[in-house]
Design an enzyme around this catalytic site. Sequence first.
Site, PDB file in Angstrom:
ATOM      1  N   HIS A 155       2.114  26.126   4.291  1.00  0.00           N
ATOM      2  CA  HIS A 155       1.429  27.495   3.976  1.00  0.00           C
ATOM      3  C   HIS A 155       1.637  27.877   2.536  1.00  0.00           C
ATOM      4  O   HIS A 155       1.496  29.196   2.281  1.00  0.00           O
ATOM      5  CB  HIS A 155       2.170  28.449   4.888  1.00  0.00           C
ATOM      6  CG  HIS A 155       2.087  28.143   6.212  1.00  0.00           C
ATOM      7  ND1 HIS A 155       0.913  28.114   7.287  1.00  0.00           N
ATOM      8  CD2 HIS A 155       3.218  27.308   7.158  1.00  0.00           C
ATOM      9  CE1 HIS A 155       1.540  27.566   8.441  1.00  0.00           C
ATOM     10  NE2 HIS A 155       2.632  27.070   8.261  1.00  0.00           N
ATOM     11  N   SER A 274      -9.481  27.902 -23.780  1.00  0.00           N
ATOM     12  CA  SER A 274     -10.676  28.931 -23.784  1.00  0.00           C
ATOM     13  C   SER A 274     -11.403  29.117 -25.018  1.00  0.00           C
ATOM     14  O   SER A 274     -10.540  29.004 -26.080  1.00  0.00           O
ATOM     15  CB  SER A 274      -9.587  30.178 -23.214  1.00  0.00           C
ATOM     16  OG  SER A 274     -10.438  31.220 -23.476  1.00  0.00           O
TER      17      SER A 274
END
Length: 499
Positions: A155, A274
């Site tokens: 999980h 970026s």
Amino acid sequence: MTQEGDESVIRRDRFSGGPARSFLSSLEADKRIFEADLAVDRAHVVMLAECDIIEDAVAGEILTALDAIEVEGHAALPEGEDVHEAIETAVIEQIGPDGGKMHTARSRNDEVATCIRYRLREDVFEALEATLTLREALCAVAAEGAETVMPGYTHLQPAQPITVAHWACSYESAVRRDTARLLEAYARINQSPLGGAAFAGTTFPIDRERTAELLGFESVIENSMDASSSRDFLLETTQALSTLATTLSGLAEDVIIFANRGFVSLSDDYSSTSSIMPQKKNPDTLELVRAVAGDAAAGVQGLTTTLKGLPRAYNRDLQRATPHAWETVDAVSEATRVAAGAVATADWNEDVLAAEAGAGFSTATGVADLLAANGLPFRTAHELVASAAERGAERANGETVSHAAERGADYDALEAAAGEVLGEGLEAYVDPDAVEAALSPAESVASRDSLGGPAPDTVAESLESARAELAADEETVAAVGADLEVAHEVLRAEVSGYV
Ligand code: ARG
């Protein structure tokens, strides 16, 4: 004698010149099967000559023309509804009406099915090789990371410590099954539909086994209607590729998360920056790998929907089925190679991994197991350790730690929990040193030595068998490649007897 089925040659001028001309045409998409079509033409012509259906001299002229057409390339082909028609037109342009004998005893329906299989074999061979490269990379990571303890998750919450090797082997096993699925698909691709003609066979005394042999196919698809109409091999291959892409997407997602947590540093070659944020190093390649599962699922969906409910025999819908398979095999092969490169060149940050391996009280299960092994019912042990974990979730000032990874428990917390749950100290059940050991991530990993577990010795055994199976698969795939080479040589040799 007229041929059954494919009427396009006779009706070409009457029916293919209208406004739907470019809609009907697959010539551009057929670039992919240009070489395949030449091979199929050659095998068919050699067989026609051997069976005395056409004269050797005519076969020689056609085969010589095909060589010239190959040199000039797909871009030089005359107009045609598809590559089959265009190549035939080019042959006729070069040698005159005898060029039309090439299409004796076949149809474009069996021809295209053969071309697709012929080309797809090469593409699936490449996909297979890519899976082997990825498995090699994962085995290398496993060999390096045999003792590198890291957090394992369920999980996405810290669960139990494992090792980098155990993680890498888990994906190697999955990709191994992807190799197996592709090999199975390959076996069913590798059958020849040629000679099925339009769908109802032919009156000519052809030798279908011989064309299969000349093209390196393992066997013949016997029923002529099945041969020309079925595309389940495309669906099966695309499904296998889609399953591989799904495996890759999980692998990519894991590495993206690990990079985010500082567990692993991707090589610059597999990262992007970026355009505005100069400090950024992003795992873009793996994000694209993750996304390819979408392309592959789209391929399966597109094919299934196109093929669903098609009546026997050939329908033109099939022309639009094929590109789904090409797009899928291209995208998934490339994603597999990129994933292999990213995995092979990544650096695992052992210090960060070691520091995080015990985070979130990930050794709790091992402590509960230890108490259970010493006579406490497992459920009681579970309750005791859970109570210790709750204490570990509270700071000294009574504040609760909300981030699971910051939770922990030590011997004192366990001792306090024992007092509460059992009404007596831990020593009554277990040696304190054993508890301390169970709280250590490395010891915790080492103690989980059940078959397939993360203990270094256990993983070493798994890795050994993984490597043995990889070597066997490498041999199988190399044999596939060698068979493809031999098929080219056999055909070349036969053709050279005529030109
Ligand atoms: N271009 C077609 C295809 O890709 C093959 C030609 C069969 N055409 C026909 N009208 N029977 O499926």
